[in-house]
Every structure is written in structure tokens, then in C-alpha cells.
Design a protein around this motif. Structure first.
Motif, PDB file in Angstrom:
ATOM      1  N   GLN A   3     -18.143  11.456  -1.457  1.00 24.29           N
ATOM      2  CA  GLN A   3     -16.801  11.263  -1.981  1.00 24.29           C
ATOM      3  C   GLN A   3     -16.024  10.369  -1.018  1.00 24.29           C
ATOM      4  O   GLN A   3     -15.973  10.637   0.175  1.00 24.29           O
ATOM      5  N   VAL A   4     -15.428   9.311  -1.537  1.00 28.33           N
ATOM      6  CA  VAL A   4     -14.668   8.382  -0.709  1.00 28.33           C
ATOM      7  C   VAL A   4     -13.223   8.837  -0.623  1.00 28.33           C
ATOM      8  O   VAL A   4     -12.635   9.259  -1.628  1.00 28.33           O
ATOM      9  N   GLN A   5     -12.659   8.744   0.559  1.00 28.67           N
ATOM     10  CA  GLN A   5     -11.244   9.055   0.757  1.00 28.67           C
ATOM     11  C   GLN A   5     -10.562   7.874   1.419  1.00 28.67           C
ATOM     12  O   GLN A   5     -11.147   7.181   2.256  1.00 28.67           O
ATOM     13  N   LEU A   6      -9.310   7.656   1.044  1.00 33.48           N
ATOM     14  CA  LEU A   6      -8.513   6.562   1.591  1.00 33.48           C
ATOM     15  C   LEU A   6      -7.249   7.130   2.229  1.00 33.48           C
ATOM     16  O   LEU A   6      -6.584   7.983   1.625  1.00 33.48           O
ATOM     17  N   VAL A   7      -6.929   6.644   3.416  1.00 31.09           N
ATOM     18  CA  VAL A   7      -5.727   7.094   4.118  1.00 31.09           C
ATOM     19  C   VAL A   7      -4.959   5.873   4.606  1.00 31.09           C
ATOM     20  O   VAL A   7      -5.478   5.085   5.401  1.00 31.09           O
ATOM     21  N   GLU A   8      -3.719   5.731   4.132  1.00 30.22           N
ATOM     22  CA  GLU A   8      -2.881   4.607   4.522  1.00 30.22           C
ATOM     23  C   GLU A   8      -2.053   4.957   5.753  1.00 30.22           C
ATOM     24  O   GLU A   8      -1.743   6.129   6.011  1.00 30.22           O
ATOM     25  N   SER A   9      -1.667   3.920   6.464  1.00 28.77           N
ATOM     26  CA  SER A   9      -0.754   4.070   7.600  1.00 28.77           C
ATOM     27  C   SER A   9      -0.056   2.738   7.830  1.00 28.77           C
ATOM     28  O   SER A   9      -0.450   1.711   7.255  1.00 28.77           O
ATOM     29  N   GLY A  10       0.971   2.770   8.670  1.00 29.07           N
ATOM     30  CA  GLY A  10       1.639   1.534   9.052  1.00 29.07           C
ATOM     31  C   GLY A  10       2.967   1.277   8.387  1.00 29.07           C
ATOM     32  O   GLY A  10       3.644   0.294   8.703  1.00 29.07           O
ATOM     33  N   GLY A  11       3.356   2.133   7.449  1.00 26.63           N
ATOM     34  CA  GLY A  11       4.645   1.948   6.815  1.00 26.63           C
ATOM     35  C   GLY A  11       5.782   2.220   7.781  1.00 26.63           C
ATOM     36  O   GLY A  11       5.583   2.696   8.901  1.00 26.63           O
ATOM     37  N   GLY A  12       6.994   1.889   7.351  1.00 30.35           N
ATOM     38  CA  GLY A  12       8.157   2.129   8.197  1.00 30.35           C
ATOM     39  C   GLY A  12       9.365   1.417   7.652  1.00 30.35           C
ATOM     40  O   GLY A  12       9.375   0.948   6.512  1.00 30.35           O
ATOM     41  N   SER A  13      10.402   1.365   8.467  1.00 35.29           N
ATOM     42  CA  SER A  13      11.643   0.705   8.093  1.00 35.29           C
ATOM     43  C   SER A  13      11.776  -0.589   8.884  1.00 35.29           C
ATOM     44  O   SER A  13      11.523  -0.616  10.093  1.00 35.29           O
ATOM     45  N   VAL A  14      12.193  -1.630   8.205  1.00 35.69           N
ATOM     46  CA  VAL A  14      12.328  -2.936   8.842  1.00 35.69           C
ATOM     47  C   VAL A  14      13.465  -3.691   8.175  1.00 35.69           C
ATOM     48  O   VAL A  14      13.798  -3.429   7.002  1.00 35.69           O
ATOM     49  N   GLN A  15      14.064  -4.606   8.893  1.00 36.24           N
ATOM     50  CA  GLN A  15      15.111  -5.426   8.320  1.00 36.24           C
ATOM     51  C   GLN A  15      14.500  -6.584   7.531  1.00 36.24           C
ATOM     52  O   GLN A  15      13.367  -7.004   7.778  1.00 36.24           O
ATOM     53  N   ALA A  16      15.271  -7.076   6.607  1.00 38.50           N
ATOM     54  CA  ALA A  16      14.818  -8.221   5.805  1.00 38.50           C
ATOM     55  C   ALA A  16      14.419  -9.369   6.731  1.00 38.50           C
ATOM     56  O   ALA A  16      15.077  -9.639   7.736  1.00 38.50           O
ATOM     57  N   GLY A  17      13.291 -10.006   6.370  1.00 40.93           N
ATOM     58  CA  GLY A  17      12.758 -11.071   7.206  1.00 40.93           C
ATOM     59  C   GLY A  17      11.716 -10.603   8.198  1.00 40.93           C
ATOM     60  O   GLY A  17      11.015 -11.433   8.796  1.00 40.93           O
ATOM     61  N   GLY A  18      11.612  -9.305   8.368  1.00 40.33           N
ATOM     62  CA  GLY A  18      10.665  -8.746   9.314  1.00 40.33           C
ATOM     63  C   GLY A  18       9.266  -8.621   8.740  1.00 40.33           C
ATOM     64  O   GLY A  18       8.994  -9.049   7.614  1.00 40.33           O
ATOM     65  N   SER A  19       8.393  -8.018   9.547  1.00 34.99           N
ATOM     66  CA  SER A  19       6.978  -7.883   9.172  1.00 34.99           C
ATOM     67  C   SER A  19       6.488  -6.460   9.389  1.00 34.99           C
ATOM     68  O   SER A  19       7.004  -5.737  10.255  1.00 34.99           O
ATOM     69  N   LEU A  20       5.498  -6.090   8.599  1.00 34.74           N
ATOM     70  CA  LEU A  20       4.774  -4.836   8.774  1.00 34.74           C
ATOM     71  C   LEU A  20       3.312  -5.079   8.445  1.00 34.74           C
ATOM     72  O   LEU A  20       2.997  -5.961   7.627  1.00 34.74           O
ATOM     73  N   ARG A  21       2.448  -4.285   9.057  1.00 35.12           N
ATOM     74  CA  ARG A  21       1.025  -4.350   8.733  1.00 35.12           C
ATOM     75  C   ARG A  21       0.551  -2.975   8.300  1.00 35.12           C
ATOM     76  O   ARG A  21       0.583  -2.027   9.096  1.00 35.12           O
ATOM     77  N   LEU A  22       0.141  -2.874   7.067  1.00 35.29           N
ATOM     78  CA  LEU A  22      -0.384  -1.626   6.547  1.00 35.29           C
ATOM     79  C   LEU A  22      -1.891  -1.569   6.747  1.00 35.29           C
ATOM     80  O   LEU A  22      -2.574  -2.593   6.643  1.00 35.29           O
TER      81      LEU A  22
END
Length: 130
Positions: free
Chosen positions: A1-20
């Protein structure tokens, strides 16, 4: 059985970057479709980026709303999927989900259709403020 777990979300101002990140565990391999979806409050879940199986060349697909700003990628050695999000906008706010297609329904509904994918993570929240 495959499981997926996300991470890397958060709060950022417009124009910023995030990596999920999306970590896959279980009977995984590189020969499957993967995608990122997002869902804003009160809205339908929408596909934003897709990645074909490595055997098909790891082709990437992007919704018009994120094209040129988001980059989907996969690290087969780490069984991980990523979404680099740059130039973020308030309208990018939502819960982001990692999805994978491991067998399941043989019908192909399209890269951005949630029915295409049968394995989902729990989601990670992204909030972009002005």
C-alpha cells in the motif's frame, strides 16, 4: 500500500516562494503519474501540476494559473515529489495535496482531473498574504 505525506506548507507574503515536498512510502517506483492539487475554501479541488512516469520521460504539465511560477519535479532515489512555488499570489492560497496513480481505474481522465489519481496525501496548507 502506497502512502503519501506532504510537507513544506506555510505562510508567505505575495511574491515569496515555498517548496512543497511529498514523501512516498510503500511499494513505490518511478513508473507512475504524480500530481499536485490545491483546494481553496469553498472551491473545488483543482490540479495545478502533473508529472508523467519516468519511463515516459518525466514530462511536466502545468495549469495556466501557475505556468512559469511553479515547478514540479521528482527524486526517484528518495521517492519524493516536489513543487517549487515562486512569485506566489494571494490566489495561490489553499490546501495543497500530493496525488499518485497506482493502477486503480483504467480510465484516463486527464492530468488535472482528480479521478485520475487513486492515492492522496493529507494535504499541507499554503497561505499567501498581500
Amino acid at each position: 500500500q502506497v502512502q503519501l505525506v506532504e510537507s513544506g506548507g506555510g505562510s508567505v507574503q505575495a511574491g515569496g516562494s515555498l517548496r512543497l515536498s511529498c514523501a512516498a512510502s510503500g511499494n513505490t517506483g518511478s513508473s507512475y503519474w504524480m500530481a499536485w492539487f490545491r483546494q481553496a475554501p469553498g472551491k473545488e479541488r483543482e490540479g495545478v501540476a502533473g508529472l508523467s512516469p519516468s519511463a515516459s520521460g518525466d514530462s511536466t504539465y502545468y495549469a495556466d494559473s501557475v505556468k512559469g511560477r511553479f515547478t514540479i519535479s521528482r527524486d526517484n532515489a528518495k521517492n519524493a515529489l516536489y513543487l517549487q512555488m515562486d512569485s506566489l499570489k494571494p490566489e495561490d492560497t489553499g490546501m495543497y495535496y500530493c496525488a499518485a496513480r497506482f493502477g486503480g481505474d483504467p480510465v484516463w481522465y486527464g492530468v488535472y482531473n482528480r479521478r485520475t489519481y487513486n492515492v492522496w496525501g493529507q494535504g499541507t496548507q499554503v497561505t499567501v498574504s498581500t
